[in-house]
Design an enzyme around this catalytic site. Sequence first.
Site, PDB file in Angstrom:
ATOM      1  N   LEU A  25      30.784  37.528  54.859  1.00  0.00           N
ATOM      2  CA  LEU A  25      31.760  37.541  55.953  1.00  0.00           C
ATOM      3  C   LEU A  25      31.023  37.672  57.282  1.00  0.00           C
ATOM      4  CD1 LEU A  25      34.577  39.882  54.573  1.00  0.00           C
ATOM      5  CD2 LEU A  25      34.811  37.458  55.120  1.00  0.00           C
ATOM      6  N   ASP A  26      31.498  36.963  58.289  1.00  0.00           N
ATOM      7  CA  ASP A  26      30.960  37.042  59.634  1.00  0.00           C
ATOM      8  C   ASP A  26      31.068  38.482  60.146  1.00  0.00           C
ATOM      9  OD1 ASP A  26      30.088  35.500  62.069  1.00  0.00           O
ATOM     10  OD2 ASP A  26      31.901  36.447  62.866  1.00  0.00           O
ATOM     11  N   PRO A  27      30.163  38.944  61.015  1.00  0.00           N
ATOM     12  CA  PRO A  27      30.255  40.325  61.521  1.00  0.00           C
ATOM     13  C   PRO A  27      31.622  40.698  62.064  1.00  0.00           C
ATOM     14  CG  PRO A  27      28.167  39.360  62.167  1.00  0.00           C
ATOM     15  CD  PRO A  27      28.947  38.257  61.493  1.00  0.00           C
ATOM     16  N   LEU A  59      33.119  31.786  58.351  1.00  0.00           N
ATOM     17  CA  LEU A  59      33.154  31.978  59.808  1.00  0.00           C
ATOM     18  C   LEU A  59      34.477  31.526  60.407  1.00  0.00           C
ATOM     19  CD1 LEU A  59      29.598  30.702  60.702  1.00  0.00           C
ATOM     20  CD2 LEU A  59      30.356  33.045  60.517  1.00  0.00           C
ATOM     21  N   ALA A  98      34.522  39.530  61.108  1.00  0.00           N
ATOM     22  CA  ALA A  98      35.571  39.449  60.091  1.00  0.00           C
ATOM     23  C   ALA A  98      35.690  40.766  59.332  1.00  0.00           C
ATOM     24  CB  ALA A  98      35.274  38.312  59.125  1.00  0.00           C
TER      25      ALA A  98
END
Length: 355
Positions: free
Chosen positions: A71-73, A355, A75
């Site tokens: 997971l993106d930071p 993303l 998210a």
Amino acid sequence: MILPQLDNLVRVDDDITDEHYGHYPDRRPIESLLQYGLILVDKPGGPTSHEVVAWVKRMLQLDKAGHSGTLDPGATGLLPIGLGEGTKALSVLLLGPKEYYALGRLHSHVSKDRLAQVVQEFTGEIYQRPPQRSSVKRVTRMRTVYEFECIDDYDRLVLMRILCQAGTYIRKVIYDIGEVLSPGATMVELRRTRVSNLSEQGDGLARLHDLADAYERYKEANDDEKIRRLIRPIEHCLEGIRAATVRDTAVDALCHGAPLAVPGVIAVPKDLRLGELVGVYTLKGEIVGLGQAAMKREEIEQNARGIAFVMKRLIMKPGTYPKAWRSKGEQASNIQLPSSEVDLDRLENEDANEL
């Protein structure tokens, strides 16, 4: 506890298990659970997925842990983390769908009917090229969006629910929708609520501070009630594939990479397919590894010898069960296998940042 994947198997032979070796998944001692465990972490916004895994390792004093689906930071939501040897089972989660709730901002006002029409166009098989900020090769590929709905909207903000194939870039989906609508669109927030058979609603998620508190309570007061609620057996992440069970005397040979011969098989799915990837379990329900079927059920029942499964990924540590084999027997390299239904290595390489 009977795992769903072990239900309704057809027995091709009978045997009993030795209670002196191994553990039933729901009765593992905590030290064993920390080597074959699964945590459904509620990832907060800010840290990277790798940082969250590093924190979990430090909290639980582990040498090895890993996650499925980066997971993106920014998210939040479900981040499955495997502990110890359990990390080797996480790739199976890539076979199932993922669910997200995303908040998108349209760059200008669009009618609800037009937005609903475009969303419908992005349901089903879509072409997608990974964005520049991705960890995979930027080539156009096909992904499947199973369900796509707009739940609510306010001004130019739209709340969406997306159920899609692993490796789908949600930020790119919203960007592409904006391109079709002409004005453009940007993803504002993203939360993952489901990974394969694991979900926030059905299973609940563990917050990092609760995990730290549970481990300290276990270490200081030997109270394991809370930590058992947060760490579940790794077998739970394997419900997406079917199973075969083996007798105790076959387990250690499998842990050393030997193929599974017919005499070691106890139960298999009724309609077992050639080349099917299955989880290979002990009679207690512990996962030994992932194997590819070299025979159908009827062939296993009709033959007294031969190779029934070839192990593709080993999860259980050698020595968990006593050695009961004397020779190498037929080698997996000599077995003519049909094409595998699943390429786990390819799936892991394509597993992308959401993303």
